[in-house]
Design an enzyme around this catalytic site. Structure first.
Site, PDB file in Angstrom:
ATOM      1  CB  CYS A 185      -0.736  10.221  10.330  1.00 30.53           C
ATOM      2  SG  CYS A 185      -0.693   9.864   8.614  1.00 30.53           S
ATOM      3  CG  ASN A 188      -0.330  -0.457   2.473  1.00 29.59           C
ATOM      4  OD1 ASN A 188       0.267  -1.527   2.529  1.00 29.59           O
ATOM      5  ND2 ASN A 188      -0.441   0.329   3.519  1.00 29.59           N
ATOM      6  N   GLY A 215     -13.580  -3.490  -1.662  1.00 33.31           N
ATOM      7  CA  GLY A 215     -14.265  -2.726  -2.711  1.00 33.31           C
ATOM      8  C   GLY A 215     -13.872  -1.259  -2.792  1.00 33.31           C
ATOM      9  CG  HIS A 216     -12.579   1.242   0.747  1.00 30.03           C
ATOM     10  ND1 HIS A 216     -11.635   2.196   1.039  1.00 30.03           N
ATOM     11  CD2 HIS A 216     -12.293   0.187   1.537  1.00 30.03           C
ATOM     12  CE1 HIS A 216     -10.820   1.741   1.988  1.00 30.03           C
ATOM     13  NE2 HIS A 216     -11.198   0.521   2.303  1.00 30.03           N
TER      14      HIS A 216
HETATM   15  N1  PLP Z   1      -4.511  -4.496   3.062  1.00 30.93           N
HETATM   16  C1  PLP Z   1      -3.915  -3.456   2.469  1.00 30.93           C
HETATM   17  C2  PLP Z   1      -2.655  -3.679   1.712  1.00 30.93           C
HETATM   18  C3  PLP Z   1      -4.472  -2.176   2.580  1.00 30.93           C
HETATM   19  O1  PLP Z   1      -3.866  -1.139   2.000  1.00 30.93           O
HETATM   20  C4  PLP Z   1      -5.659  -2.015   3.322  1.00 30.93           C
HETATM   21  C5  PLP Z   1      -6.252  -0.670   3.507  1.00 30.93           C
HETATM   22  O2  PLP Z   1      -5.596   0.331   3.432  1.00 30.93           O
HETATM   23  C6  PLP Z   1      -6.248  -3.133   3.910  1.00 30.93           C
HETATM   24  C7  PLP Z   1      -5.648  -4.362   3.763  1.00 30.93           C
HETATM   25  C8  PLP Z   1      -7.497  -3.028   4.724  1.00 30.93           C
HETATM   26  O3  PLP Z   1      -8.605  -2.839   3.909  1.00 30.93           O
HETATM   27  P1  PLP Z   1      -9.975  -2.299   4.560  1.00 30.93           P
HETATM   28  O4  PLP Z   1      -9.782  -0.858   4.822  1.00 30.93           O
HETATM   29  O5  PLP Z   1     -11.008  -2.556   3.515  1.00 30.93           O
HETATM   30  O6  PLP Z   1     -10.205  -3.098   5.776  1.00 30.93           O
END
Ligand code: PLP
Length: 395
Positions: free
Chosen positions: A325, A149, A200-201
């Site tokens: 943060c 991410n 989904g988001h």
């Molecule tokens: N895994 C990764 C790599 C993410 O970037 C995120 C959210 O930022 C998540 C899992 C968690 O997803 P959710 O916010 O839908 O729980």
């Protein structure tokens, strides 16, 4: 407003919203009911399941379970698999996973599991030899994210799944696909991955809906107990409008995959090159080719990330800092620390993440305005000697 924080969340596509609306209004029947009024929502769920099946490249729609988010998908897979078979007490993951995986692993560590956390190099690439070495016949589960991410780095998860199963055929593999979904093609049936989670988001559906792929042969126990919904593996009356939404978002993501891989990537590269060229204290935190096309992470040396974000926000630009943060602390990100990003850039690292809605003019505005923001911020930095040296080097 210029929104360059699409790895945090994305705008809901209008087409997704349109498809959802009837199920928030007139088509409100409980899909489990017997009367005709319930047939349309029941069918809509099945249609969405087929779309998500195709999106992830699963063999069967019966391998798709709808959840509330990426975190729930990860928790279901990890806890569900480990609680289903408690014989083996060794699990492996990486140092750069999302907290939904890391904190779940920590819970098993507290329960007495032996955990290996695999490291990454300075570009954020996973140490595959170290991973291969750690897998034994006693390893219950390996969890590796498809794309990170923060830096967008893609892990070769298909290859990793082959490697893991070659050493230990019974070891299960979970892949957090949250940041890969909608950005690169996924074809899970041609891998040895057992579980794959998405949210989904992150690909233009609303917040509050996720999906879990579980290979038909992979056993797990549900996180919550209840009725028969999602074949008993995720009970609770189905969130029909949001399930319809993730289905439509999956379909649209497949349609725009080519655009993502070419045009979004072109804009990301343009932004990256513009900043590196024009801002003397900027350095790319990862430059590998194997990155999702929408993400760049740039370190601005000797400047505080939070100050950069505030100045960007003043001109309407939304981006994100490497600091954790979200937890309210200014601790530098665990991902950048695992990469060994130098202290001088650790606190001033900014992630820009684009989407198919990002316009070229927006990218141009950010590249044009950043140098003057950085001029202001470097003037108030206590590291004037170091900054002068950097300025000389860039000349
Ligand atoms: N895994 C990764 C790599 C993410 O970037 C995120 C959210 O930022 C998540 C899992 C968690 O997803 P959710 O916010 O839908 O729980």
């Amino acid at each position: 407003m210029i929104y360059l924080d699409n790895n945090a969340t994305t705008k809901t596509d209008e087409k997704v919203l349109e498809e959802m609306l009837p199920y928030l209004k007139e088509e409100y029947a409980n899909p489990s009911s017997m009367y005709d009024f319930a047939k349309k929502p029941a069918m809509a769920i099945q249609e969405a399941r087929v779309k998500v099946r195709d999106f992830l490249g699963a063999k069967s729609e019966d391998e798709i379970y709808f959840t509330s988010c990426g975190s729930e998908s990860a928790n279901t897979a990890i806890k569900g698999a480990l609680n289903c078979n408690k014989a083996k007490k060794h699990i492996i993951t990486t140092k750069v996973e999302h907290p939904c995986v890391l904190n779940t692993y920590k819970e098993f560590e507290r329960q007495g599991y032996k955990v290996d956390y695999i490291g990454v190099n300075s570009e954020g690439q996973l140490n595959l030899d170290e991973l291969n070495e750690k897998v034994t016949k006693d390893t219950a589960l390996v969890s590796v994210m498809w794309a990170n991410n923060e830096n967008g780095v893609i892990n070769p998860v298909a290859e990793i799944s082959e490697m893991v199963k070659a050493k230990s055929p019974e070891t299960l593999m979970f892949v957090d696909g949250v940041q890969a979904a909608g950005k690169i093609p996924m074809d899970v049936k041609n891998t040895k991955i057992d579980f794959l989670g998405v949210s989904g988001h992150k690909f233009h559906a609303p917040k509050g809906i996720g999906a879990l792929y579980a290979k038909s042969s992979a056993r797990f126990v549900p996180l919550i107990n209840g009725g028969h919904q999602e074949r008993g593996m995720r009970p609770g009356t189905e969130n029909v409008p949001y399930i319809v939404g993730i289905g439509k978002a999956a379909e649209l993501a497949m349609d725009s995959m080519n655009y993502e891989l070419t045009e979004v990537k072109r804009l990301r590269d343009k932004l990256e090159q513009g900043i590196i060229r024009n801002v003397f204290n900027a350095r790319l935190n990862s430059s590998v080719k194997e990155r999702v096309p929408n993400t760049t992470n740039i370190g601005f040396e000797y400047v505080e990330g939070e100050l950069i974000l505030l100045h960007l926000s003043d001109i309407g630009v939304c981006a994100s800092s490497g600091s954790a943060c979200t937890s309210g602390s200014l601790e530098p990100s665990h991902v950048l620390r695992a990469m060994g990003i130098p202290f001088t850039a650790l606190h001033g690292s900014i992630r820009f993440s684009l989407s198919r809605f990002t316009k070229e003019s927006e990218i141009d505005t950010v590249s044009e305005k950043l140098p003057s923001i950085m001029d202001k911020l470097t003037q108030i930095s206590p590291f004037q000697d170091e900054l002068s040296k950097l300025r000389e080097l860039k000349r």
